[in-house]
Design a protein around this motif. Structure first.
Motif: not given
Length: 142
Positions: A35-43, A74-90
């Protein structure tokens, strides 16, 4: 036209399950929900928005320039996490907006990062295309 389409589909099939990073092979079913979007978590649930550059560090962590989310993932240990602040502005397309902000990895902002590299000391270099600069992530700071 049909030959071009079939060739393209074959290339996508061949490379869809294998990524070559630093001359080593990394196998996985897939990373991301599709899906096109932004979500961290499991693969299986992670979402990206136009990922571009990818690299693996010496510890086996994979980093991806998630260009239209304006972050490094960052992809590590079966998870995706973020480096940098995600913008609430579009913008007018509904995509998050980028910015140029230095600081800790949770507060820093990028603008359409396209590629990344890692040196022998573990410093991460980001091609921050929308800001027309090369940024460095070192000691958890941008």
């Amino acid at each position: 036209m049909k030959k071009v389409f079939l060739t393209l589909m074959m290339l996508i099939f061949v490379f869809s399950n294998t990524v070559f990073v630093n001359a080593e092979e990394v196998n996985f079913e897939s990373i991301g929900s599709g899906n096109l979007g932004y979500k961290d978590g499991d693969f299986s649930v992670a979402e990206f928005r136009f990922p571009y550059g990818i690299i693996k560090n010496k510890d086996g962590e994979i980093f991806v320039a998630d260009s239209y989310n304006h972050v490094i993932r960052k992809i590590s240990g079966g998870k995706v996490s973020t480096i940098g602040a995600y913008s609430k502005y579009v913008d007018h397309y509904g995509f998050p907006t980028g910015a140029y902000v230095d600081g800790g990895i949770a507060e820093a902002r990028f603008n359409e990062p396209r590629d990344i590299a890692i040196d022998s000391k573990g410093n991460i270099f980001v091609v921050d295309t929308g800001n027309h600069v090369i940024r460095v992530i070192k000691d958890n700071k941008v």
